[in-house]
Design a protein around this motif. Structure first.
Motif, PDB file in Angstrom:
ATOM      1  N   GLN A 141     -73.693  27.846  -4.960  1.00  0.00           N
ATOM      2  CA  GLN A 141     -74.143  26.762  -5.827  1.00  0.00           C
ATOM      3  C   GLN A 141     -75.661  26.605  -5.852  1.00  0.00           C
ATOM      4  O   GLN A 141     -76.209  26.129  -6.826  1.00  0.00           O
ATOM      5  CB  GLN A 141     -73.504  25.433  -5.375  1.00  0.00           C
ATOM      6  N   ASN A 142     -76.328  26.954  -4.782  1.00  0.00           N
ATOM      7  CA  ASN A 142     -77.773  26.765  -4.594  1.00  0.00           C
ATOM      8  C   ASN A 142     -78.082  25.303  -4.298  1.00  0.00           C
ATOM      9  O   ASN A 142     -78.654  24.980  -3.264  1.00  0.00           O
ATOM     10  CB  ASN A 142     -78.570  27.271  -5.791  1.00  0.00           C
ATOM     11  N   TYR A 143     -77.738  24.421  -5.207  1.00  0.00           N
ATOM     12  CA  TYR A 143     -77.776  22.991  -4.909  1.00  0.00           C
ATOM     13  C   TYR A 143     -76.559  22.350  -5.579  1.00  0.00           C
ATOM     14  O   TYR A 143     -76.452  22.307  -6.798  1.00  0.00           O
ATOM     15  CB  TYR A 143     -79.074  22.315  -5.344  1.00  0.00           C
ATOM     16  N   PHE A 158     -73.373  20.719  -9.812  1.00  0.00           N
ATOM     17  CA  PHE A 158     -73.378  22.134 -10.193  1.00  0.00           C
ATOM     18  C   PHE A 158     -72.174  22.832  -9.580  1.00  0.00           C
ATOM     19  O   PHE A 158     -71.944  22.755  -8.371  1.00  0.00           O
ATOM     20  CB  PHE A 158     -74.679  22.802  -9.727  1.00  0.00           C
ATOM     21  N   GLY A 159     -71.402  23.513 -10.434  1.00  0.00           N
ATOM     22  CA  GLY A 159     -70.237  24.240  -9.964  1.00  0.00           C
ATOM     23  C   GLY A 159     -70.611  25.522  -9.243  1.00  0.00           C
ATOM     24  O   GLY A 159     -71.735  26.010  -9.348  1.00  0.00           O
ATOM     25  N   SER A 169     -77.903  26.404 -15.244  1.00  0.00           N
ATOM     26  CA  SER A 169     -77.767  25.424 -16.324  1.00  0.00           C
ATOM     27  C   SER A 169     -76.359  25.425 -16.916  1.00  0.00           C
ATOM     28  O   SER A 169     -75.850  24.375 -17.316  1.00  0.00           O
ATOM     29  CB  SER A 169     -78.789  25.698 -17.429  1.00  0.00           C
ATOM     30  N   ALA A 170     -75.708  26.596 -16.947  1.00  0.00           N
ATOM     31  CA  ALA A 170     -74.348  26.674 -17.480  1.00  0.00           C
ATOM     32  C   ALA A 170     -73.337  26.018 -16.555  1.00  0.00           C
ATOM     33  O   ALA A 170     -72.257  25.597 -16.989  1.00  0.00           O
ATOM     34  CB  ALA A 170     -73.961  28.130 -17.726  1.00  0.00           C
ATOM     35  N   ARG A 171     -73.693  25.910 -15.273  1.00  0.00           N
ATOM     36  CA  ARG A 171     -72.782  25.314 -14.285  1.00  0.00           C
ATOM     37  C   ARG A 171     -73.119  23.854 -13.993  1.00  0.00           C
ATOM     38  O   ARG A 171     -72.572  23.255 -13.079  1.00  0.00           O
ATOM     39  CB  ARG A 171     -72.833  26.136 -12.986  1.00  0.00           C
ATOM     40  N   ARG A 172     -73.985  23.279 -14.784  1.00  0.00           N
ATOM     41  CA  ARG A 172     -74.415  21.893 -14.589  1.00  0.00           C
ATOM     42  C   ARG A 172     -73.557  20.926 -15.403  1.00  0.00           C
ATOM     43  O   ARG A 172     -73.235  21.191 -16.562  1.00  0.00           O
ATOM     44  CB  ARG A 172     -75.879  21.741 -15.018  1.00  0.00           C
ATOM     45  N   THR A 173     -73.199  19.817 -14.786  1.00  0.00           N
ATOM     46  CA  THR A 173     -72.626  18.697 -15.522  1.00  0.00           C
ATOM     47  C   THR A 173     -73.421  17.448 -15.174  1.00  0.00           C
ATOM     48  O   THR A 173     -73.728  17.197 -14.011  1.00  0.00           O
ATOM     49  CB  THR A 173     -71.123  18.507 -15.232  1.00  0.00           C
ATOM     50  N   VAL A 174     -73.800  16.691 -16.192  1.00  0.00           N
ATOM     51  CA  VAL A 174     -74.568  15.456 -16.002  1.00  0.00           C
ATOM     52  C   VAL A 174     -73.575  14.325 -15.735  1.00  0.00           C
ATOM     53  O   VAL A 174     -72.757  13.985 -16.588  1.00  0.00           O
ATOM     54  CB  VAL A 174     -75.432  15.139 -17.236  1.00  0.00           C
ATOM     55  N   LYS A 217     -70.916  13.852 -18.693  1.00  0.00           N
ATOM     56  CA  LYS A 217     -71.585  13.444 -19.917  1.00  0.00           C
ATOM     57  C   LYS A 217     -72.113  14.626 -20.724  1.00  0.00           C
ATOM     58  O   LYS A 217     -72.196  14.573 -21.944  1.00  0.00           O
ATOM     59  CB  LYS A 217     -72.742  12.496 -19.585  1.00  0.00           C
ATOM     60  N   GLN A 218     -72.490  15.680 -20.013  1.00  0.00           N
ATOM     61  CA  GLN A 218     -73.075  16.845 -20.684  1.00  0.00           C
ATOM     62  C   GLN A 218     -72.768  18.054 -19.822  1.00  0.00           C
ATOM     63  O   GLN A 218     -73.248  18.162 -18.695  1.00  0.00           O
ATOM     64  CB  GLN A 218     -74.582  16.660 -20.831  1.00  0.00           C
ATOM     65  N   SER A 219     -71.946  18.967 -20.309  1.00  0.00           N
ATOM     66  CA  SER A 219     -71.524  20.103 -19.478  1.00  0.00           C
ATOM     67  C   SER A 219     -71.200  21.300 -20.357  1.00  0.00           C
ATOM     68  O   SER A 219     -70.984  21.166 -21.567  1.00  0.00           O
ATOM     69  CB  SER A 219     -70.308  19.729 -18.638  1.00  0.00           C
TER      70      SER A 219
END
Length: 276
Positions: A141-143, A158-159, A169-174, A217-219
């Motif tokens: 995940q890194n973070y 982050f997944g 960025s593709a694995r991010r969900t807000v 909210k944004q993924s």
């Protein structure tokens, strides 16, 4: 009989206090040494942390941390990241005086007060990272979590990237978003139950003392699972060799700003009551 009841009450109170307590803090009134409370200050002075060209930027001063005086809060931590420097972050809870090493199964309530501004008054309009729940490599995940700021704060999850090169960025969900002006003190509590299983960890979040509803909210490729009331996100919160916090200013977008971040009442407890 009254004395016995008093003794039993005090005993019960002490046991309760021990089971729900502050287990780490970074109090500038007690020491000005960063290393007393944190593993280090990451200044970005190494080859892979460049803004324009590889290696240290010529003529760019190092990032720094010191104790400053706030008219309302008294002694506070101030971290400064110069223009064209990529990073200025407190890293890890592991100081020489006060230390904490998160491990699988820990249930932590991380609390701090925070504000941000720029040295020249420039508006921050590009998303910079101001908090990381970071994993030591090798990792997937890194973070697992971070907070980013561009005039709005976002709490992001982050997944894991198990199978290949899927972008961060593709694995991010807000999970949460709110506008926060520069120069304004706000407070955070992040509850993190540390767990390496997919959706096994717990994330809860309080802003200015109020628990916040969370959502995807944004993924793109990843979403957390949510409780029915949306107050709890279930997410993988342990990754790599170990996980740890970082506070400050970081990433390539931060290079264009001379950023100050300020911290007060930084602490970790074993319950919400202990950090409220």
């Amino acid at each position: 009989m009254k004395q016995l009841l008093l003794i039993l009450f005090l005993f019960t109170f002490n046991i309760s206090s021990l089971s729900a307590q502050i287990i780490w803090s970074a109090e500038p009134t007690k020491s000005a040494q960063v290393s007393d409370f944190f593993k280090r200050l990451d200044t970005g002075n190494y080859p892979q942390d460049y803004c324009v060209s590889r290696g240290d930027e010529k003529g760019v001063p190092s990032s720094s941390a010191k104790i400053a005086q706030d008219p309302e809060l008294g002694s506070i931590w101030k971290i400064h990241k110069p223009l064209n420097r990529k990073r200025a972050e407190f890293a890890r809870f592991e100081g020489t005086v006060n230390a904490l090493s998160p491990k699988e199964g820990d249930d932590l309530y991380i609390s701090w007060q925070w504000k941000i501004d720029t040295l020249d008054g420039a508006k921050i309009d590009k998303e910079i990272t101001v908090f990381q729940w970071k994993s030591a490599s090798p990792h997937h995940q890194n973070y697992p979590l971070n907070l980013e700021y561009d005039g709005e704060l976002t709490l992001n999850a982050f997944g894991a990237n198990y199978k290949g090169k899927v972008s961060q960025s593709a694995r991010r969900t807000v999970l949460w978003r709110k506008a926060v002006p520069q120069g304004e003190w706000v407070s955070f509590i992040v509850r993190i139950k540390v767990d390496k299983n997919d959706f096994g960890g717990i994330v809860q979040f309080w802003f200015n003392g109020v628990q916040q509803a969370l959502d995807n909210k944004q993924s793109k490729l990843y979403q957390v699972k949510l409780s029915d009331d949306k107050k709890t996100a279930f997410h993988r919160t342990n990754d790599g060799k170990f996980v740890y916090p970082k506070w400050g200013a970081y990433n390539k977008k931060s290079c264009k700003y001379a950023v100050n971040t300020y911290y007060h009442d930084m602490k970790v407890g074993t319950s919400l009551d202990s950090v409220m």
